[in-house]
Structure formats: structure tokens, C-alpha cells
Write an enzyme that holds these catalytic residues in place. Structure first.
Site, PDB file in Angstrom:
ATOM      1  N   CYS A  94       1.046  -1.088  -0.032  1.00 36.75           N
ATOM      2  CA  CYS A  94       0.182  -0.023  -0.015  1.00 36.75           C
ATOM      3  C   CYS A  94       0.797   1.231  -0.100  1.00 36.75           C
ATOM      4  O   CYS A  94       1.597   1.586  -0.930  1.00 36.75           O
ATOM      5  CB  CYS A  94      -1.012   0.003   1.268  1.00 36.75           C
ATOM      6  SG  CYS A  94      -2.440   1.274   0.905  1.00 36.75           S
ATOM      7  N   HIS A 172      -3.681  -5.083   0.466  1.00 35.32           N
ATOM      8  CA  HIS A 172      -3.253  -5.354   1.888  1.00 35.32           C
ATOM      9  C   HIS A 172      -3.235  -6.841   2.219  1.00 35.32           C
ATOM     10  O   HIS A 172      -4.453  -7.427   2.902  1.00 35.32           O
ATOM     11  CB  HIS A 172      -3.953  -4.415   2.842  1.00 35.32           C
ATOM     12  CG  HIS A 172      -3.849  -3.119   3.007  1.00 35.32           C
ATOM     13  ND1 HIS A 172      -2.664  -2.788   3.856  1.00 35.32           N
ATOM     14  CD2 HIS A 172      -4.216  -2.110   2.601  1.00 35.32           C
ATOM     15  CE1 HIS A 172      -2.643  -1.416   3.645  1.00 35.32           C
ATOM     16  NE2 HIS A 172      -3.560  -0.961   2.923  1.00 35.32           N
ATOM     17  N   GLU A 174      -1.997  -8.270   4.523  1.00 37.42           N
ATOM     18  CA  GLU A 174      -2.055  -8.544   6.038  1.00 37.42           C
ATOM     19  C   GLU A 174      -3.442  -8.176   6.836  1.00 37.42           C
ATOM     20  O   GLU A 174      -3.544  -8.312   8.076  1.00 37.42           O
ATOM     21  CB  GLU A 174      -0.884  -7.651   6.605  1.00 37.42           C
ATOM     22  CG  GLU A 174      -1.058  -6.139   6.611  1.00 37.42           C
ATOM     23  CD  GLU A 174      -1.233  -5.342   5.307  1.00 37.42           C
ATOM     24  OE1 GLU A 174      -0.779  -4.079   5.590  1.00 37.42           O
ATOM     25  OE2 GLU A 174      -1.216  -6.031   4.347  1.00 37.42           O
TER      26      GLU A 174
END
Length: 230
Positions: A94, A172, A174
Site C-alpha cells: 500500500c 493489503h 495482512e
């Protein structure tokens, strides 16, 4: 392999106790893959002593824009250029994706087409992947040496490769569904259009391919390379 996590921002205070900070999320994403981690809060001007202080670098997301005037951005760009020149591998996610592109000569802008939030479909390295997104800014002009590795209908430069030196992704991997839900109720309110937040909420239970992207990140970090020079 020691991975230095360069924290360019923090998860919202309201979410951190339950979900952890960005560095915790990456530790969880890459757990059991042969890595050790060390953190540097670059957003608070805590920088590594040099680019060889870790075997590879992972640049996190941030609520900041790469084009904004924050004290940590110019030295971070210098660090990125030095790591790139020394062939120390970097992964950017990002904001990390954006700041690497900007530091190496690309352009990042607040996209006039608006936001991408929640489960989003991408084509990355020939694979269809669903990954969580949370961004309005995006790379709009490629830097020299960048190859487009992935895209979505909303984001044409969603994943970039720089030979064996950097791998960057706008999405993302994560972020869990809980993180998207939490962001929607904290940073999203009054900023992201309500219909997009509603759509993201409706897709919270949609499976993502974060493990596939974690596999790509692992393969990238662990691929054999000639020793980087100091």
C-alpha cells in the site's frame, strides 16, 4: 533471514489492542516461513543505521500520502534509493508500494476515481486473487525499471516488480476482515463514501488469497541472490 519492518504508520488506536499494529499483522502473515523480524518506526523518525541492518525490508501501509509534507518521507526515499542501489530486497505494501515507486521516479496521486475498500479482485502474476484493499492514492506513472505484475479494474498498477530488487503491491494481504470492519468504523466514517463502506461490510466473509500473496513475498525474499555490496 532477518526482515526489517519499516513502519510508515500505525493501526488506529481503537483497533490496536485487539488486532495489533501493522508489524504484528505482517508477522502473522509470514509466520512459519523462516523469517525473523525487527521493527523501525520510520514514521516517528526511527531509521535503521544502514540498508544492511537487515537482509530485506518490508514497508507497511500508512494513513499518510507519499506526496504530503512529513519529516519522515525524504529520508525514507533516500533509504529506498540506497537499498535499491545495493540490491537489498524490498517489499512494499500500500503506502510502501507507493513510496517505493515515488522514490524511484514514479508518480503517486490521490485518485480522482475515488476509493477501493474491502475484498477486491486482482490479476497478479497471472493468478486471480481476492485481497483486501484500503486506498484512494495510487501509483499513476511508473518509475524506470518497474514492471507491472498485477492490476485490477480500479488500479492498473496494483503490483510492480523491480527485477530482483523490489516487489510491491497496492492491496493489503495482512488485513483481516476484522481490520477492514474496524477501519470502516474508525477512519472510514465521513471519509470513504457510505455505499463503499456498506459494500465492504457485505463482503467481509468473502475468502481472500492473502496466503498466495504471502507465498509470493516469501519466494521473493528467499530467492538466491548475489551478496549485496556495501
Amino acid at each position: 533471514m532477518l526482515i526489517g519492518i519499516l513502519q510508515t504508520g500505525h493501526a488506529p488506536d481503537e483497533l490496536r489492542a485487539a488486532l495489533g499494529d501493522y508489524s504484528d499483522m505482517f508477522r502473522q502473515l509470514l509466520a512459519g516461513r523462516g523469517f525473523e523480524f525487527t521493527d523501525f518506526n520510520v514514521v516517528e523518525m526511527e531509521f535503521p543505521p544502514d540498508v544492511h541492518a537487515a537482509d530485506g525490508w518490508l514497508l507497511t501501509g500508512s494513513r499518510h500520502g507519499t506526496y504530503e509534507h512529513h519529516a519522515f518521507i525524504p529520508p525514507l526515499e533516500d533509504f529506498i534509493r540506497a537499498a535499491y542501489a545495493a540490491h537489498v530486497p524490498m517489499v512494499g505494501i500500500c503506502f510502501g508500494h507507493q513510496i517505493i515507486a515515488q522514490a524511484l521516479g514514479g508518480r503517486v496521486e490521490k485518485y480522482s476515481g475515488g476509493w477501493s475498500v474491502g475484498a477486491t479482485d486482482y490479476d497478479i502474476a497471472g493468478q486471480q486473487m481476492t485481497l483486501n484493499a484500503w486506498h484512494q492514492d495510487q501509483v499513476t506513472a511508473l518509475p524506470p525499471g518497474a514492471t507491472v505484475l498485477g492490476s485490477s479494474g480500479f488500479c492498473p498498477y496494483a503490483a510492480l516488480a523491480y527485477d530482483d530488487d523490489a516487489l510491491t503491491v497496492q492491496a493489503h494481504p495482512e488485513f483481516s476482515a476484522g481490520m477492514i470492519d474496524g477501519l470502516a468504523s474508525t477512519r472510514g466514517k465521513g471519509v470513504v463514501p457510505a455505499p463503499l463502506l456498506q459494500q465492504a461490510h457485505a463482503n467481509l466473509n468473502r475468502p481472500t488469497d492473502s496466503a498466495k500473496l504471502a507465498d509470493m513475498m516469501t519466494e521473493f525474499f528467499l530467492k538466491p541472490r548475489e551478496a549485496s555490496h556495501g
